[in-house]
Every structure is written in C-alpha cells, then in structure tokens.
Design a protein around this motif. Structure first.
Motif, PDB file in Angstrom:
ATOM      1  N   ASP A  61       0.880  -1.089  -0.138  1.00 32.99           N
ATOM      2  CA  ASP A  61       0.040   0.128  -0.198  1.00 32.99           C
ATOM      3  C   ASP A  61       0.854   1.191   0.053  1.00 32.99           C
ATOM      4  OD1 ASP A  61      -2.369  -1.113  -0.084  1.00 32.99           O
ATOM      5  OD2 ASP A  61      -2.707  -1.350   1.918  1.00 32.99           O
ATOM      6  N   GLU A  65       0.921   4.014  -2.718  1.00 28.26           N
ATOM      7  CA  GLU A  65       0.428   5.503  -2.161  1.00 28.26           C
ATOM      8  C   GLU A  65       1.501   6.326  -2.658  1.00 28.26           C
ATOM      9  OE1 GLU A  65      -1.141   7.957   1.549  1.00 28.26           O
ATOM     10  OE2 GLU A  65      -0.702   5.801   1.815  1.00 28.26           O
ATOM     11  N   THR A 126      -4.683   2.415  -9.151  1.00 25.63           N
ATOM     12  CA  THR A 126      -4.943   2.195  -7.857  1.00 25.63           C
ATOM     13  C   THR A 126      -5.833   1.229  -7.344  1.00 25.63           C
ATOM     14  OG1 THR A 126      -4.065   4.396  -7.296  1.00 25.63           O
ATOM     15  CG2 THR A 126      -5.335   3.217  -5.277  1.00 25.63           C
ATOM     16  N   THR A 130      -5.238  -2.309  -5.489  1.00 24.07           N
ATOM     17  CA  THR A 130      -5.901  -2.388  -4.073  1.00 24.07           C
ATOM     18  C   THR A 130      -6.414  -3.852  -4.176  1.00 24.07           C
ATOM     19  OG1 THR A 130      -6.286  -0.167  -3.904  1.00 24.07           O
ATOM     20  CG2 THR A 130      -7.538  -1.631  -2.686  1.00 24.07           C
ATOM     21  N   LYS A 134      -5.337  -6.948  -1.416  1.00 25.42           N
ATOM     22  CA  LYS A 134      -6.218  -7.634  -0.660  1.00 25.42           C
ATOM     23  C   LYS A 134      -6.195  -9.065  -0.762  1.00 25.42           C
ATOM     24  CE  LYS A 134      -9.988  -3.894  -0.395  1.00 25.42           C
ATOM     25  NZ  LYS A 134     -11.352  -3.427  -1.060  1.00 25.42           N
TER      26      LYS A 134
END
Length: 250
Positions: A61, A65, A126, A130, A134
């Motif tokens: 992440d 980011e 993104t 993501t 997950k």
C-alpha cells in the motif's frame, strides 16, 4: 558378571531410532514438518500469520500510495529519468532526423505527449493494485518477505499486469486524443516521411506507450520496496518495523 556386546547394542539403538523416525514421518507429511520448522522463528518474534500478511499489505500500500501517485502528476513521467518514455529504438531515427532539419521542438513535443498519456493512464491503476493487495495470502506474504529485494513488486506485476494492460490501453488511446498526441504524431510522421531517401514509417504507439507506462509503475514500486527493505526510517508504522525485522534476521 554380565558382559555387554557393544556392537549389537549400537545396532539395536540404530534400528530403534530409524523406526521412531519412520513413525514421525508416517503421521506427518514432509510439507507439514517443513511448515513447523518454518513457523518456529515467527513464534520467537511473536509474529502471527496475520501480522506478516498485514505488514506486507502495508508495504505494498505504501509503495502504491507514495510512488505510483507521483506518476499521475504533471511531468510525473516526463521529468523522472527512471521512467520517462522515449521512442522505441526502431523509431529513434525519427527523433534524430527531425532534430537534424531544425525541428527539435516538434521532436520534444512528440516525446511529451507520450508521457502525458502515461500520466493520465496511471490514475486508473490504484483500484487494480488495491484488489491484488487484498487478495495477498499468508503464503504469498511469507514468500515475499523472505524473497529478494523486488519480491513484492514481482508479486504485484504477476497479479495485475493483465488487468493493468486492459485498463491502460484504452485510456492511453483516449488520452492521445485528449492531449493532442494523435495530431502531434500525425504531423511528425508527415514531416519525417517527406525527408528524401528515408524509409517511410507509420507506427502505432498505443501498445508501446501502454507497456512503457506499466514498466514505469512497477519500477517506482520497486524503488519504494527497496527503501522499506533496506532503510529503517522507511518503515513508518509499528507493523512494518516488526515484520521487516524478521527479514533482517533471516
């Protein structure tokens, strides 16, 4: 007086040890035994499977980011020499010839619009990352943690490349229209093809720009991964510090 036959006694204990080992193997597969051995350091460091998974997800992440977001800004590709998109080798002659005949500004504009399209496309990345993060399993997490300095990046690349290409390609095609790339490159090709004795070209740069955009994204994630693995200050949360301490002590 009782005499002991030492060789026979040794043979007896040797056979007994073999039988005991056979009993262990019969009740636990090699994979299970290996798993037990591998899990021992985790308990020593008081790290659960959930800790490791969360730590690796946090690292991924952070890479997305911090680094991928940079690429979406104006000049995120163009002014970053690590990821700047230049012409493919077979088209470098176009750039060279244009500069030779005093059209350097046109050549520069051609490079700029490719990078602008890339910056536009990365905004779509993104959600794809993501989802991949997950879905990270404990097995994935441990392999990444104990892998090489780009193991996390490699995981993301293998998990997302197909989806990224499908998402990026039409965005880049649309972006070419939006940023004027189609018009600029039509002009460039027209000018180049009018130069005497050159081999005429009619390149389709959408696929090339899509793939170079993906390369740039993974390159920047790898930069952040290396930083987390090798620099204590980059481990900005307690879980990152705990989990990557395990990597340090491998």
């Amino acid at each position: 007086m009782i005499t002991t036959n030492i060789p026979k006694l040794r043979q007896f204990y040797k056979i007994k040890a073999i039988l005991f080992l056979s009993l262990i193997i019969s009740t636990s597969s090699c994979a299970q035994l290996l798993q037990i051995v591998e899990q021992t350091p985790l308990s020593d460091l008081k790290l659960s499977q959930l800790d490791i998974s969360n730590g690796l997800k946090g690292a991924l992440d952070k890479g997305v980011e911090k680094q991928v977001t940079k690429l979406t800004a104006i000049d995120g590709f163009l002014q970053n020499e690590l990821v700047k998109i230049v012409l493919p080798e077979e088209l470098q002659i176009i750039d060279t010839k244009l500069r030779q005949i005093g059209l350097s500004s046109l050549a520069d504009e051609g490079i700029k619009v490719l990078n602008r399209a890339a910056e536009d496309a990365v905004k779509e990345a993104t959600p794809i990352f993501t989802d991949a993060i997950k879905n990270l399993t404990f097995s994935d997490a441990k392999n990444i943690l104990m892998g090489n300095n780009t193991a996390a990046t490699t995981y993301l690349e293998s998990s997302t490349s197909t989806a990224l290409y499908s998402k990026f390609n039409p965005v880049i095609q649309n972006s070419f229209e939006k940023v004027g790339a189609t018009k600029v490159w039509s002009n460039i090709i027209s000018k180049y093809n009018k130069i005497p004795f050159v081999k005429k070209v009619n390149p389709n740069l959408t696929d090339y720009t899509t793939r170079k955009t993906m390369d740039g994204v993974f390159k920047m994630i790898a930069v952040e991964e290396l930083s987390i693995r090798t620099t204590l200050n980059s481990r900005s949360t307690p879980i990152l510090k705990k989990v990557f301490a395990l990597q340090d002590n491998r």
